[in-house]
Design an enzyme around this catalytic site. Structure first.
Site, PDB file in Angstrom:
ATOM      1  N   HIS A  36      -7.627   9.257   6.467  1.00 50.75           N
ATOM      2  CA  HIS A  36      -6.721   8.332   7.151  1.00 50.75           C
ATOM      3  C   HIS A  36      -6.649   8.775   8.605  1.00 50.75           C
ATOM      4  O   HIS A  36      -6.546   9.944   8.891  1.00 50.75           O
ATOM      5  CB  HIS A  36      -5.317   8.418   6.548  1.00 50.75           C
ATOM      6  CG  HIS A  36      -5.172   7.697   5.247  1.00 50.75           C
ATOM      7  ND1 HIS A  36      -4.676   8.288   4.128  1.00 50.75           N
ATOM      8  CD2 HIS A  36      -5.450   6.411   4.907  1.00 50.75           C
ATOM      9  CE1 HIS A  36      -4.646   7.399   3.142  1.00 50.75           C
ATOM     10  NE2 HIS A  36      -5.112   6.260   3.582  1.00 50.75           N
ATOM     11  N   GLY A  37      -6.658   7.832   9.480  1.00 44.11           N
ATOM     12  CA  GLY A  37      -6.586   8.203  10.890  1.00 44.11           C
ATOM     13  C   GLY A  37      -7.985   8.361  11.440  1.00 44.11           C
ATOM     14  O   GLY A  37      -8.952   8.284  10.687  1.00 44.11           O
ATOM     15  N   ASN A  86      -7.569  -1.907   8.958  1.00 44.60           N
ATOM     16  CA  ASN A  86      -6.311  -1.897   9.683  1.00 44.60           C
ATOM     17  C   ASN A  86      -6.589  -1.781  11.177  1.00 44.60           C
ATOM     18  O   ASN A  86      -6.858  -2.774  11.846  1.00 44.60           O
ATOM     19  CB  ASN A  86      -5.430  -0.744   9.160  1.00 44.60           C
ATOM     20  CG  ASN A  86      -4.051  -0.719   9.778  1.00 44.60           C
ATOM     21  OD1 ASN A  86      -3.658  -1.658  10.452  1.00 44.60           O
ATOM     22  ND2 ASN A  86      -3.313   0.358   9.578  1.00 44.60           N
ATOM     23  N   ARG A  87      -6.648  -0.569  11.676  1.00 48.29           N
ATOM     24  CA  ARG A  87      -6.760  -0.398  13.126  1.00 48.29           C
ATOM     25  C   ARG A  87      -8.060  -0.927  13.715  1.00 48.29           C
ATOM     26  O   ARG A  87      -8.066  -1.534  14.780  1.00 48.29           O
ATOM     27  CB  ARG A  87      -6.588   1.082  13.487  1.00 48.29           C
ATOM     28  CG  ARG A  87      -5.129   1.451  13.581  1.00 48.29           C
ATOM     29  CD  ARG A  87      -4.953   2.905  13.875  1.00 48.29           C
ATOM     30  NE  ARG A  87      -4.995   3.687  12.659  1.00 48.29           N
ATOM     31  CZ  ARG A  87      -4.696   4.974  12.608  1.00 48.29           C
ATOM     32  NH1 ARG A  87      -4.363   5.619  13.693  1.00 48.29           N
ATOM     33  NH2 ARG A  87      -4.730   5.623  11.470  1.00 48.29           N
ATOM     34  N   ASP A 125       0.821  -1.210   0.000  1.00 49.34           N
ATOM     35  CA  ASP A 125       0.000   0.000   0.000  1.00 49.34           C
ATOM     36  C   ASP A 125       0.861   1.269   0.000  1.00 49.34           C
ATOM     37  O   ASP A 125       1.983   1.265   0.497  1.00 49.34           O
ATOM     38  CB  ASP A 125      -0.896  -0.026   1.245  1.00 49.34           C
ATOM     39  CG  ASP A 125      -2.289   0.490   0.950  1.00 49.34           C
ATOM     40  OD1 ASP A 125      -2.720   0.392  -0.203  1.00 49.34           O
ATOM     41  OD2 ASP A 125      -2.946   0.984   1.886  1.00 49.34           O
ATOM     42  N   HIS A 126       0.312   2.331  -0.520  1.00 50.82           N
ATOM     43  CA  HIS A 126       0.920   3.670  -0.460  1.00 50.82           C
ATOM     44  C   HIS A 126       2.409   3.709  -0.781  1.00 50.82           C
ATOM     45  O   HIS A 126       3.237   4.030   0.068  1.00 50.82           O
ATOM     46  CB  HIS A 126       0.678   4.304   0.913  1.00 50.82           C
ATOM     47  CG  HIS A 126      -0.747   4.676   1.135  1.00 50.82           C
ATOM     48  ND1 HIS A 126      -1.348   5.742   0.507  1.00 50.82           N
ATOM     49  CD2 HIS A 126      -1.706   4.093   1.895  1.00 50.82           C
ATOM     50  CE1 HIS A 126      -2.616   5.811   0.880  1.00 50.82           C
ATOM     51  NE2 HIS A 126      -2.865   4.816   1.707  1.00 50.82           N
ATOM     52  N   ASP A 139       0.981   5.728  -4.962  1.00 53.71           N
ATOM     53  CA  ASP A 139       0.332   6.913  -4.417  1.00 53.71           C
ATOM     54  C   ASP A 139       0.972   8.154  -5.037  1.00 53.71           C
ATOM     55  O   ASP A 139       1.987   8.653  -4.561  1.00 53.71           O
ATOM     56  CB  ASP A 139       0.501   6.904  -2.890  1.00 53.71           C
ATOM     57  CG  ASP A 139      -0.210   8.062  -2.211  1.00 53.71           C
ATOM     58  OD1 ASP A 139      -0.509   9.054  -2.905  1.00 53.71           O
ATOM     59  OD2 ASP A 139      -0.452   7.980  -0.998  1.00 53.71           O
TER      60      ASP A 139
HETATM   61 ZN   LIG Z   1      -4.579   4.340   2.772  1.00 49.43          ZN
END
Ligand SMILES: [Zn+2]
Length: 218
Positions: A112-113, A169-170, A14-15, A36
Site C-alpha cells: 500500500h502506498g 485509487n491514486r 474496503d479494509h 481485514d
Molecule cells: Zn488495500
C-alpha cells in the site's frame, strides 16, 4: 444510485479493520465488504472471517479477506506496525476452504502506498502469486491491493495470474490532480471542479477499456 446505473456496479467497503465496523457494514446497503483480519493470527482470522461470511450470506453480500499482511499504509488505515507477511499458497487454500470467503487479497510483495525504488517490478514475488493462483484455482477470485503506481503491463500480468478485482485509487486520480493544479489559480472554481471530474472520468475510462478490457462486457 449505483444500482440504478446502466451497467452492473457493486458498492464495496474496503479494509474493515474493526469487527464493529464489519457489524455496522452488514446492516448497510453494501454488495461487498472486505474484512481485514490481517492483524489477527491465522486461526483467529479464519474464525472471524467465517462468522462474517455466515452473516453476510443472509444479506446477499460477498466478503473479501486478506491473508498475510501487505506492507505500507493506505489512507484511512491505521499506522499500526505493518511489517509484511507473505501469503503462503497452501495456507491460502485452507483459509478459503475453512472460512468460506468469496474473494482473497494475497500478499506477495505488493504494498500500500508508493512502491520503493525499482517499483512493483522489483517488489512483486511473481512466482508466489502464481503458486497462490494455482492453489486456489479459478473458483476464488483474487484481489489486487497496492497499485500505486503500476504500469499497464504489470496490471495485465496480475490479471493473467488470477487477479479479478483490481483496486485502483491514486494512480487513476492523476488526471484529477493535474487538472486542479494547472487550473486552480486562473479558472472559476465551479469550472475547476467540473473539469477535474471530467479528467477523473477519462482516467477511469482508459483503465476500463485499454487495461482491464471491460468494454462491452457489462
Ligand atoms: Zn488495500
Amino acid at each position: 444510485m449505483a444500482h440504478a446505473a446502466s451497467v452492473p456496479v457493486a458498492v464495496h467497503l474496503d479494509h474493515c479493520i474493526e469487527p464493529s465496523d464489519a457489524d455496522l457494514a452488514l446492516e448497510c446497503a453494501f454488495d461487498s465488504i472486505m474484512v481485514d483480519g490481517s492483524l489477527f493470527d491465522e486461526e483467529q482470522n479464519i474464525s472471524y472471517v467465517k462468522s462474517v461470511v455466515e452473516r453476510a450470506k443472509a444479506r446477499n453480500i460477498t466478503i473479501e479477506a486478506e491473508l498475510g499482511r501487505m506492507q505500507g499504509n493506505e489512507v484511512g488505515l491505521s499506522a499500526t506496525d505493518l511489517n509484511a507477511v507473505w501469503t503462503d499458497p497452501d495456507r491460502a487454500a485452507r483459509f478459503v476452504q475453512e472460512s468460506g470467503v468469496h474473494f482473497l487479497a494475497p500478499s506477495f510483495g505488493n504494498v500500500h502506498g508508493p512502491y520503493p525504488a525499482g517499483g512493483a517490478e522489483k517488489a512483486w514475488q511473481i512466482e508466489r502469486l502464481q503458486r497462490i493462483y494455482k492453489a486456489l484455482g479459478d473458483t476464488t477470485p483474487l484481489v489486487l491491493h497496492g497499485t500505486h503506481p503500476l504500469s499497464d503491463d504489470m496490471v495485465r500480468m496480475a490479471m493473467a495470474n488470477g487477479m479479478v478485482k483490481i483496486n485502483e485509487n491514486r494512480t487513476i486520480r492523476y488526471g484529477y490532480h493535474e487538472f486542479i493544479e494547472a487550473e486552480c489559480k486562473s479558472t472559476d472554481l465551479i469550472r475547476v471542479q467540473e473539469g477535474a471530474v471530467e479528467a477523473y472520468c477519462k482516467g477511469v475510462q482508459r483503465f476500463m477499456v485499454d487495461v482491464f478490457g471491460s468494454a462491452g462486457k457489462a
